[in-house]
Design a protein around this motif. Structure first.
Motif, PDB file in Angstrom:
ATOM      1  N   ARG A  22       0.756  -1.163  -0.005  1.00  0.00           N
ATOM      2  CA  ARG A  22      -0.063  -0.038   0.062  1.00  0.00           C
ATOM      3  C   ARG A  22       1.006   1.279   0.047  1.00  0.00           C
ATOM      4  O   ARG A  22       0.361   2.363  -0.418  1.00  0.00           O
ATOM      5  N   ALA A  25       2.179   1.565  -3.749  1.00  0.00           N
ATOM      6  CA  ALA A  25       1.230   1.846  -4.764  1.00  0.00           C
ATOM      7  C   ALA A  25       0.941   2.965  -5.220  1.00  0.00           C
ATOM      8  O   ALA A  25       1.035   3.420  -6.546  1.00  0.00           O
ATOM      9  N   PRO A  26       0.942   4.368  -4.227  1.00  0.00           N
ATOM     10  CA  PRO A  26       0.540   5.706  -5.122  1.00  0.00           C
ATOM     11  C   PRO A  26       1.808   6.079  -5.844  1.00  0.00           C
ATOM     12  O   PRO A  26       1.549   6.726  -7.054  1.00  0.00           O
ATOM     13  N   ASN A  27       3.031   5.538  -5.733  1.00  0.00           N
ATOM     14  CA  ASN A  27       4.004   5.901  -6.607  1.00  0.00           C
ATOM     15  C   ASN A  27       4.333   5.128  -7.779  1.00  0.00           C
ATOM     16  O   ASN A  27       5.020   5.315  -8.874  1.00  0.00           O
ATOM     17  N   PHE A  28       4.155   3.804  -7.446  1.00  0.00           N
ATOM     18  CA  PHE A  28       4.911   2.757  -8.232  1.00  0.00           C
ATOM     19  C   PHE A  28       3.825   1.884  -8.581  1.00  0.00           C
ATOM     20  O   PHE A  28       3.862   0.676  -9.184  1.00  0.00           O
ATOM     21  N   GLY A  29       2.153   2.077  -8.379  1.00  0.00           N
ATOM     22  CA  GLY A  29       1.501   1.067  -8.704  1.00  0.00           C
ATOM     23  C   GLY A  29       1.491  -0.296  -8.003  1.00  0.00           C
ATOM     24  O   GLY A  29       2.178  -0.324  -6.873  1.00  0.00           O
ATOM     25  N   SER A  30       0.644  -1.130  -8.275  1.00  0.00           N
ATOM     26  CA  SER A  30       0.479  -2.502  -7.553  1.00  0.00           C
ATOM     27  C   SER A  30       0.757  -3.533  -8.632  1.00  0.00           C
ATOM     28  O   SER A  30       0.110  -4.416  -8.480  1.00  0.00           O
ATOM     29  N   ASP A  89       8.697   9.459  -2.784  1.00  0.00           N
ATOM     30  CA  ASP A  89       8.583  10.923  -3.664  1.00  0.00           C
ATOM     31  C   ASP A  89      10.097  10.856  -4.263  1.00  0.00           C
ATOM     32  O   ASP A  89      10.103  11.344  -5.508  1.00  0.00           O
ATOM     33  N   PHE A  92      10.456   8.299  -6.964  1.00  0.00           N
ATOM     34  CA  PHE A  92       9.596   8.563  -7.812  1.00  0.00           C
ATOM     35  C   PHE A  92      10.234   9.583  -8.923  1.00  0.00           C
ATOM     36  O   PHE A  92      10.298   9.548 -10.089  1.00  0.00           O
ATOM     37  N   ASN A  95      12.802   8.684 -11.396  1.00  0.00           N
ATOM     38  CA  ASN A  95      12.217   8.283 -12.662  1.00  0.00           C
ATOM     39  C   ASN A  95      13.186   7.105 -13.385  1.00  0.00           C
ATOM     40  O   ASN A  95      13.869   7.113 -14.313  1.00  0.00           O
ATOM     41  N   ILE A  98       9.822   1.331 -14.647  1.00  0.00           N
ATOM     42  CA  ILE A  98       8.816   0.582 -13.948  1.00  0.00           C
ATOM     43  C   ILE A  98       9.507  -0.686 -13.030  1.00  0.00           C
ATOM     44  O   ILE A  98       8.742  -1.166 -12.049  1.00  0.00           O
TER      45      ILE A  98
END
Lengths: 206, 359
Positions: A22, A25-30, A89, A92, A95, A98
């Motif tokens: 969790r 997820a906001p920065n790197f998805g799930s 962050d 993130f 960059n 993925i």
């Protein structure tokens, strides 16, 4: 006492891993990449913890030292909400793509806590073992309890805890639990006892 | 493990009921607001067995199952759908089905499902087959002028961006889709083309939004993993990030699949309301989809009606947006028994499976 520590640390490791998904997820998805990063980081932390914990256990083991091993992740957990977002962050913004993005974030956020929690296992084993005759059983019991704790931690977190409280509160609560545990250990003195059935044959023969 | 941005689910009608020996127990349609969702139901495949009367057994099982699920409609449908393509991508299982009778093609995630991630009538590929995608274009009527920049998060078969490109060719259109396999399927099986000012980017929607520096007049959120919106695309923080990418007066249009007005629905309402001054919700008649239209300024339904009329006539959309605005606008937005979803706390999976009114 030893058994309880192993169980709780086992539970917290996996609970933290579930919560970690969790956090990412906001920065790197799930995606499968995020999960792969997360799981491998925890395994890396645990294996490093097993290694260094075992090594440390051979140098005059004591419950006081064990309490320090437990208190380190306690502090990391209690302060987690203050550094998790800035770290995530920051990664993130690098960059890295993925795959590397979630991997680096996982390492920075989860490697150290899982290392300390991993070190608990060999260290407690050392404290609990006093006879080579029973070392197999002792280690086996500790393994079993640790993994049992992990199952409880995983299920409790994913099925229930995540639906009643926020991720940060849960992580801090785990830090609190570790703090209490570490505090008790600091003043406790656990020594192993040679089981009765091992003593008796000698007594009979003498 | 929830994954992200897959296409756009819509629960819609399927094949006509008829009797066959092998009949999967699957509800084909969500006709009524109170109808229980059925695509999640594991379905009892009634294959002929050695039992003396398999059909009776089958009927019994169907009956039992339908009682259990309340209002489920046990249809006995002939599978007129054939598999055109199947593939296990990095993110999901993807199936392209074709219904020869109806001459329609669909993208789905499971063998036996009524949850379509996208669909098209093969002889009219430029029209929108699914109701929610038609309703979504009502979002344009919440803009003061016609849009110049549009963003779609979650591609599906690309029906909506394609429709937009056809009727609003002056627009730049960006599409973000996490699964490269979905993009390939859209191109190969649904004749999707990146025309003129259209670009497709393979990325997680939230990551795209966070990195993007561009402004958009309208953002369509339609990213699903199966029947679920990935939790990180439901939260207040995500909506804040989307808002930061909106041009002044910009609009967010969101496809919310929710068969019940349960805690998931109310929490989505509360979360959108927390971030947007205006939230209008339209309810699908043919499916369990709601369309949320959110923006930074209040607009009266009359103004929306007038603009909708202008747009549908001026651009020959073939959709009666004004009528949708009149008939399908949800008047009361329940916010009791709801939580604002945040990155820290968003138990969407649990909420989705709750009953109406269940705290």
């Amino acid at each position: 006492m030893i058994k309880l520590i192993v169980f709780i640390c086992g539970a917290i490791v996996m609970s933290f891993e579930i919560l970690g998904s969790r956090v990412l997820a906001p920065n790197f998805g799930s995606s499968v990449f995020a999960w792969g990063s997360l799981i491998s980081t925890f395994l890396a932390g645990l294996s490093a913890g097993y290694y260094f914990g075992g090594k440390a256990a051979d140098r005059s083991p004591s419950t006081r030292k064990l309490s320090l091993i437990v208190l380190c992740p306690a502090i990391l957990f209690l302060t987690f909400p203050f550094y998790s977002n800035p770290v995530a962050d920051w990664v993130f913004d690098l960059n890295l793509g993925i795959r590397l993005g979630p991997l680096l974030a996982s390492i920075l956020l989860f490697f150290l806590p899982s290392l300390f929690l991993g070190a608990v296992s060999p260290y407690t084993a050392k404290l609990a073992i006093c006879s080579l005759h029973t070392s197999g059983k002792t280690i086996g019991t500790l393994y079993a309890l640790s993994t049992l704790g992990s199952i409880v931690g995983t299920l409790a977190t994913s099925f229930y805890l995540i639906t009643v409280a926020g991720v940060k509160v849960l992580i801090m609560a785990q830090g609190g639990a570790l703090l209490v545990l570490g505090g008790i250990l600091f003043y406790a003195n656990i020594r192993c006892e040679i089981p009765e059935w091992l003593k008796r044959p000698d007594e009979k023969h003498s | 493990m929830g994954f992200n941005l897959s296409p756009s689910p819509s629960l819609t009608h399927s094949s006509k009921p008829s009797l066959v020996t092998v009949m999967p127990l699957l509800t084909q349609t969500i006709f009524h607001p109170s109808t229980t969702i059925s695509h999640r139901h594991p379905g009892i495949a009634c294959t002929p067995t050695r039992l003396s009367n398999p059909r009776h057994l089958c009927l019994l099982l169907s009956l039992l199952a339908s009682l259990w699920l309340g209002a489920m409609v046990p249809s006995q449908s002939e599978a007129t759908e054939t598999v055109v393509h199947r593939e296990n991508s990095l993110y999901q299982y993807l199936l392209v089905l074709e219904d020869k009778e109806k001459n329609e093609r669909y993208l789905v995630n499971r063998e036996k499902t009524t949850l379509y991630q996208g669909g098209v009538k093969l002889d009219t590929p430029d029209q929108l087959l699914f109701e929610y995608s038609r309703i979504s274009f009502l979002g344009l009527a919440y803009l003061k002028q016609l849009p110049k920049d549009a963003l779609f998060i979650g591609m599906g078969i690309g029906a909506m961006p394609r429709f937009m490109a056809k009727h609003f060719p002056e627009n730049t259109i960006e599409i973000v889709e996490i699964d490269p396999a979905v993009v390939n399927i859209a191109k190969e099986y649904f004749s999707f083309k990146e025309l003129g000012q259209m670009t497709v980017k393979v990325e997680d929607g939230r990551q795209f939004i966070k990195r993007s520096k561009k402004g958009y007049d309208i953002v369509f959120l339609d990213a699903y993993q199966g029947e679920t919106i990935p939790f990180h695309l439901t939260t207040r923080e995500f909506l804040q990030e989307v808002k930061a990418r909106l041009n002044p007066g910009g609009v967010v249009v969101s496809n919310i699949l929710s068969p019940k007005k349960n805690k998931f629905f109310t929490s989505m309402v509360k979360t959108y309301n927390a971030e947007f001054v205006n939230l209008s919700i339209y309810k699908g008649k043919e499916s369990s989809n709601y369309v949320f239209v959110a923006s930074g300024q209040a607009v009266t339904p009359e103004v929306v009606w007038n603009r909708a009329k202008d747009i549908q006539d001026g651009r020959r959309l073939g959709i009666d947006l004004a009528a949708i605005n009149q008939d399908q606008l949800v008047s009361s937005l329940p916010e009791e028994n709801a939580e604002i979803l945040t990155d820290d706390f968003a138990p969407v999976n649990l909420y989705q499976h709750m009953e109406e009114g269940q705290p």
